[in-house]
Write an enzyme that holds these catalytic residues in place. Structure first.
Site, PDB file in Angstrom:
ATOM      1  N   GLN A   1    -111.719  48.698  43.634  1.00 21.54           N
ATOM      2  CA  GLN A   1    -112.726  48.381  42.774  1.00 21.54           C
ATOM      3  C   GLN A   1    -113.995  49.130  42.605  1.00 21.54           C
ATOM      4  OE1 GLN A   1    -111.722  45.159  40.904  1.00 21.54           O
ATOM      5  NE2 GLN A   1    -112.986  46.152  39.431  1.00 21.54           N
TER       6      GLN A   1
ATOM      7  N   ASN B   1    -101.848  37.784  32.056  1.00 22.91           N
ATOM      8  CA  ASN B   1    -102.875  38.113  31.289  1.00 22.91           C
ATOM      9  C   ASN B   1    -102.606  39.692  31.033  1.00 22.91           C
ATOM     10  OD1 ASN B   1    -105.492  39.833  31.079  1.00 22.91           O
ATOM     11  ND2 ASN B   1    -105.960  38.011  30.127  1.00 22.91           N
TER      12      ASN B   1
ATOM     13  N   THR C   1    -107.762  44.400  29.627  1.00 20.47           N
ATOM     14  CA  THR C   1    -106.888  45.202  30.481  1.00 20.47           C
ATOM     15  C   THR C   1    -105.675  45.535  30.030  1.00 20.47           C
ATOM     16  OG1 THR C   1    -107.935  43.885  32.050  1.00 20.47           O
ATOM     17  CG2 THR C   1    -106.250  45.091  33.034  1.00 20.47           C
TER      18      THR C   1
ATOM     19  N   SER D   1    -115.824  43.564  30.772  1.00 19.70           N
ATOM     20  CA  SER D   1    -116.693  42.648  31.571  1.00 19.70           C
ATOM     21  C   SER D   1    -118.196  43.004  31.757  1.00 19.70           C
ATOM     22  CB  SER D   1    -116.269  42.611  33.070  1.00 19.70           C
ATOM     23  OG  SER D   1    -115.295  41.626  33.400  1.00 19.70           O
TER      24      SER D   1
ATOM     25  N   GLY E   1    -112.257  37.474  36.483  1.00 21.54           N
ATOM     26  CA  GLY E   1    -110.895  36.724  36.713  1.00 21.54           C
ATOM     27  C   GLY E   1    -109.968  37.807  37.540  1.00 21.54           C
ATOM     28  N   ASP E   2    -108.906  37.391  37.956  1.00 26.75           N
ATOM     29  CA  ASP E   2    -107.905  38.150  38.541  1.00 26.75           C
ATOM     30  C   ASP E   2    -106.319  37.303  38.611  1.00 26.75           C
ATOM     31  OD1 ASP E   2    -107.240  41.096  39.847  1.00 26.75           O
ATOM     32  OD2 ASP E   2    -106.238  39.634  41.199  1.00 26.75           O
TER      33      ASP E   2
ATOM     34  N   LYS F   1    -114.779  41.795  45.433  1.00 29.06           N
ATOM     35  CA  LYS F   1    -113.654  41.112  45.176  1.00 29.06           C
ATOM     36  C   LYS F   1    -113.583  39.654  45.779  1.00 29.06           C
ATOM     37  CE  LYS F   1    -109.825  41.613  42.621  1.00 29.06           C
ATOM     38  NZ  LYS F   1    -109.651  42.357  41.355  1.00 29.06           N
TER      39      LYS F   1
ATOM     40  N   LYS G   1    -112.867  52.451  40.868  1.00 30.17           N
ATOM     41  CA  LYS G   1    -112.674  51.974  39.417  1.00 30.17           C
ATOM     42  C   LYS G   1    -113.870  51.820  38.764  1.00 30.17           C
ATOM     43  CE  LYS G   1    -109.580  48.272  39.134  1.00 30.17           C
ATOM     44  NZ  LYS G   1    -109.127  47.466  38.847  1.00 30.17           N
TER      45      LYS G   1
HETATM   46  P1  NDP Z   1    -102.056  36.524  35.965  1.00 28.73           P
HETATM   47  O1  NDP Z   1    -102.377  35.201  36.994  1.00 28.73           O
HETATM   48  O2  NDP Z   1    -102.250  36.344  34.701  1.00 28.73           O
HETATM   49  O3  NDP Z   1    -100.478  37.080  36.091  1.00 28.73           O
HETATM   50  C1  NDP Z   1     -99.902  37.737  37.426  1.00 28.73           C
HETATM   51  C2  NDP Z   1     -98.129  37.906  36.903  1.00 28.73           C
HETATM   52  O4  NDP Z   1     -97.809  38.602  37.985  1.00 28.73           O
HETATM   53  C3  NDP Z   1     -97.707  36.629  36.787  1.00 28.73           C
HETATM   54  O5  NDP Z   1     -96.515  37.039  35.985  1.00 28.73           O
HETATM   55  C4  NDP Z   1     -96.980  36.258  38.029  1.00 28.73           C
HETATM   56  O6  NDP Z   1     -95.679  35.772  38.110  1.00 28.73           O
HETATM   57  C5  NDP Z   1     -96.841  37.708  38.696  1.00 28.73           C
HETATM   58  N1  NDP Z   1     -96.890  37.841  40.040  1.00 28.73           N
HETATM   59  C6  NDP Z   1     -98.151  37.350  40.988  1.00 28.73           C
HETATM   60  N2  NDP Z   1     -97.848  37.478  42.151  1.00 28.73           N
HETATM   61  C7  NDP Z   1     -96.376  37.992  42.076  1.00 28.73           C
HETATM   62  C8  NDP Z   1     -95.883  38.515  43.368  1.00 28.73           C
HETATM   63  N3  NDP Z   1     -96.018  38.530  44.472  1.00 28.73           N
HETATM   64  N4  NDP Z   1     -94.386  39.060  42.912  1.00 28.73           N
HETATM   65  C9  NDP Z   1     -93.959  39.052  41.654  1.00 28.73           C
HETATM   66  N5  NDP Z   1     -94.846  38.572  40.830  1.00 28.73           N
HETATM   67  C10 NDP Z   1     -95.957  38.310  40.878  1.00 28.73           C
HETATM   68  O7  NDP Z   1    -102.615  37.815  36.549  1.00 28.73           O
HETATM   69  P2  NDP Z   1    -103.274  39.217  35.741  1.00 28.73           P
HETATM   70  O8  NDP Z   1    -102.325  39.374  34.636  1.00 28.73           O
HETATM   71  O9  NDP Z   1    -104.636  39.049  35.481  1.00 28.73           O
HETATM   72  O10 NDP Z   1    -103.010  40.136  37.074  1.00 28.73           O
HETATM   73  C11 NDP Z   1    -101.914  41.154  37.126  1.00 28.73           C
HETATM   74  C12 NDP Z   1    -102.429  42.194  37.905  1.00 28.73           C
HETATM   75  O11 NDP Z   1    -103.319  42.876  37.209  1.00 28.73           O
HETATM   76  C13 NDP Z   1    -102.863  41.972  39.375  1.00 28.73           C
HETATM   77  O12 NDP Z   1    -102.673  43.150  40.057  1.00 28.73           O
HETATM   78  C14 NDP Z   1    -104.445  42.165  38.943  1.00 28.73           C
HETATM   79  O13 NDP Z   1    -105.052  42.328  40.201  1.00 28.73           O
HETATM   80  C15 NDP Z   1    -104.549  43.162  38.044  1.00 28.73           C
HETATM   81  N6  NDP Z   1    -105.588  43.232  37.123  1.00 28.73           N
HETATM   82  C16 NDP Z   1    -106.135  42.447  36.428  1.00 28.73           C
HETATM   83  C17 NDP Z   1    -107.004  42.443  35.554  1.00 28.73           C
HETATM   84  C18 NDP Z   1    -107.441  41.527  34.790  1.00 28.73           C
HETATM   85  O14 NDP Z   1    -108.564  41.432  33.862  1.00 28.73           O
HETATM   86  N7  NDP Z   1    -106.979  40.241  34.921  1.00 28.73           N
HETATM   87  C19 NDP Z   1    -107.894  43.684  35.466  1.00 28.73           C
HETATM   88  C20 NDP Z   1    -107.370  44.759  36.246  1.00 28.73           C
HETATM   89  C21 NDP Z   1    -106.343  44.565  37.172  1.00 28.73           C
HETATM   90  P3  NDP Z   1     -95.955  34.002  38.430  1.00 28.73           P
HETATM   91  O15 NDP Z   1     -96.170  33.505  37.108  1.00 28.73           O
HETATM   92  O16 NDP Z   1     -94.479  33.902  38.658  1.00 28.73           O
HETATM   93  O17 NDP Z   1     -96.787  33.695  39.482  1.00 28.73           O
HETATM   94  O1  2IT Z   2    -109.039  44.290  39.096  1.00 27.93           O
HETATM   95  C1  2IT Z   2    -110.036  44.105  38.096  1.00 27.93           C
HETATM   96  O2  2IT Z   2    -110.483  45.078  37.643  1.00 27.93           O
HETATM   97  C2  2IT Z   2    -110.477  42.886  37.606  1.00 27.93           C
HETATM   98  N1  2IT Z   2    -109.671  41.753  38.048  1.00 27.93           N
HETATM   99  C3  2IT Z   2    -111.393  42.768  36.810  1.00 27.93           C
HETATM  100  C4  2IT Z   2    -112.652  42.523  37.406  1.00 27.93           C
HETATM  101  C5  2IT Z   2    -113.714  42.171  36.439  1.00 27.93           C
HETATM  102  O3  2IT Z   2    -114.879  42.124  37.052  1.00 27.93           O
HETATM  103  O4  2IT Z   2    -113.831  42.232  35.369  1.00 27.93           O
END
Ligand code: NDP
Ligand code: 2IT
Length: 451
Positions: free
Chosen positions: A111, A241, A209, A384, A165-166, A126, A114
């Site tokens: 992060q 998401n 994202t 954000s 969030g994450d 984080k 990034k």
């Molecule tokens: P969500 O909780 O909305 O979704 C996560 C997704 O990934 C779900 O489909 C989940 O499946 C799947 N998942 C989680 N863990 C595993 C695992 N161990 N094996 C397989 N599938 C898995 O999270 P986000 O969409 O927010 O985040 C997804 C990725 O993007 C993460 O790496 C996060 O760090 C990254 N990210 C998120 C940001 C954001 O703004 N939200 C910003 C930048 C990066 P299931 O429903 O079965 O758990």
């Molecule tokens: O991995 C990431 O960049 C995030 N989960 C979002 C972080 C943020 O502060 O919006």
């Protein structure tokens, strides 16, 4: 032995899954920035790497809450405040049973770079908990969030540390966390981002994202003289998401996203996935992807146990561009080989560190355009920061304004990364370009601020 070699040697003797993820992230950065460290001795003289790899502080706390049966539950909460050379600590909260100190260190370290790449005034952090939101009622999630904030509020503030969030934390959880913060402190301030729009969240933060990942890919394909995404089959992993908003933007630019996945299995729908249904199944109800087949019998569902170990069904689907948007290390060397064999031209990381080092190397040696997470998924944290700006000035930007700023930000990041790679003799290597560019800005700020 050089400093870089000595550092890398340290990683090799480390173990423990969470710790390994941190070293995996670190090792990539150290290899990438070696030319910078060698060409400019000031970074070594100021011990920047030694100072950057240790978080400013790691906070660990107990979270005790009552479930719906009035049983006491205990979880662990964390906040890793890594580096604030460029601005207040900033980064998401992850609620997932696998969360531990090592995972959060890897995410916090990524992060820093990034956030530096966004060009915005934000440091790196984080946090999260081993709390599992799956199968919990809304009341339980609310009670957990309140208990978590009872401790976390001591360490955060709009000019100190601004969580978001994450995985497992979306606008609903951020809303509950904000409500508790407000109650404890009696202040209404932008201490969290990703808040619901109805009370001072930014428009477009949920989409940011996923949309940003597609904007980044369009720019990268253009720079690399590849055909644009219009009319191309794309594969996406994840169904949260990031994945669903990447799919939404892919449709908007005229591409055909044919897959998504979760921790249990993969959907392949060659006619294009039904986004409304996926949003209903995964974002609204957190149900199994298998239910997709009830209304789409022409699609295929591949449960994880039916796919050979070491690989993932979603990367065995032929595509022009691939978008890993689920979680870390979900795209392996075997997956990379399948993508290459099937003619994939571009891989862009929506998740954080979804590709293993072997997979990245293989893709790059086969000239697949590769957009690394810390550059490609920076749209989330960028919006954000836009939310922080709006909160600080008590203003509201329109959806179109935020979208335009996001698009410009992603184009700027992509171009800067490409240019840095060229300047350091590794043209086309977006991993090295992102690491060097992100590191340099933080390092220069650390030098300017003194020890
Ligand atoms: P969500 O909780 O909305 O979704 C996560 C997704 O990934 C779900 O489909 C989940 O499946 C799947 N998942 C989680 N863990 C595993 C695992 N161990 N094996 C397989 N599938 C898995 O999270 P986000 O969409 O927010 O985040 C997804 C990725 O993007 C993460 O790496 C996060 O760090 C990254 N990210 C998120 C940001 C954001 O703004 N939200 C910003 C930048 C990066 P299931 O429903 O079965 O758990
Ligand atoms: O991995 C990431 O960049 C995030 N989960 C979002 C972080 C943020 O502060 O919006």
């Amino acid at each position: 032995m050089s400093f870089v070699e000595a550092e890398i040697k340290k990683f090799e003797s480390s173990n423990g899954s969470g710790t390994n993820l941190f070293y995996q992230a670190l090792e990539e950065v150290i290899y990438s920035i070696a030319p910078l460290l060698e060409s400019d001795p000031k970074y070594t003289e100021h011990a920047i790497l030694e100072r950057l790899v240790v978080p400013d502080r790691m906070i660990e706390f107990k979270v005790t809450w009552l479930d719906d049966n009035n049983k006491i539950q205990v979880n662990t909460g964390y906040r890793v405040q890594f580096n604030n050379a460029l601005g207040p600590y900033k980064g998401g909260l992850r609620f997932h049973p696998t969360v531990n100190e090592g995972i959060l260190k890897f995410l916090g370290f990524e992060q820093i770079l990034k956030n530096s790449l966004t060009g915005l005034p934000i440091g790196g952090a984080k946090g999260g908990s081993d709390f599992d939101p799956k199968g919990k009622s809304d009341f339980e999630i609310m009670k957990f969030c309140s208990a978590f904030m009872t401790e976390l509020h001591k360490y955060i503030g709009p000019r100190m540390d601004v969580p978001a969030g994450d995985i497992g934390v979306g606008s609903k959880e951020i809303g509950y966390l904000f409500g508790e913060y407000k109650k404890i402190t009696s202040t209404y301030e932008g201490v969290l981002t990703g808040k619901p729009f109805i009370f001072s969240g930014s428009l477009m933060r949920p989409e940011a994202t996923g949309y940003g990942v597609v904007y980044f890919t369009e720019t990268m394909l253009d720079i690399e003289n590849k055909e644009p995404l219009q009319g191309k089959v794309c594969t996406v992993s994840g169904a949260g998401n990031v994945a669903l908003h990447a799919i939404e933007k892919l449709y908007q630019v005229g591409a055909l996203p044919v897959s998504c996945s979760d921790s249990q299995g993969t959907i392949h729908d060659p006619r294009g996935v039904n986004l409304d249904l996926l949003k209903q199944l995964k974002l609204e109800k957190r149900q199994s992807l298998e239910l997709y087949l009830e209304t789409h019998p022409e699609a295929k569902y591949i449960p994880v146990e039916e796919y050979p170990e070491g690989g993932h069904a979603v990367w065995d689907i032929p595509c022009y561009a691939a978008f890993p948007c689920a979680t870390q290390n979900e795209l392996t060397e075997l997956d990379a080989q399948n993508l290459i064999t099937n003619g994939c031209v571009s891989v862009t990381e929506g998740a954080n560190m979804p590709s293993t080092p072997d997979a990245i190397e293989l893709l790059q040696t086969h000239n697949v355009c590769f957009g690394p997470a810390k550059a490609a998924n920076a749209g989330g944290v960028a919006v954000s920061e836009f939310e922080m700006s709006q909160n600080a000035s008590m203003s509201t930007w329109t959806f179109e304004e935020v979208d335009e700023k996001l698009k410009l930000t992603m184009q700027r990041i992509c171009k800067r990364v490409a240019l840095t790679a060229k300047d350091y003799g590794v043209e086309g290597n977006y991993v090295d370009g992102a690491n060097i560019s992100g590191f340099k800005k933080v390092a220069d700020a650390m030098i300017a601020e003194g020890i």
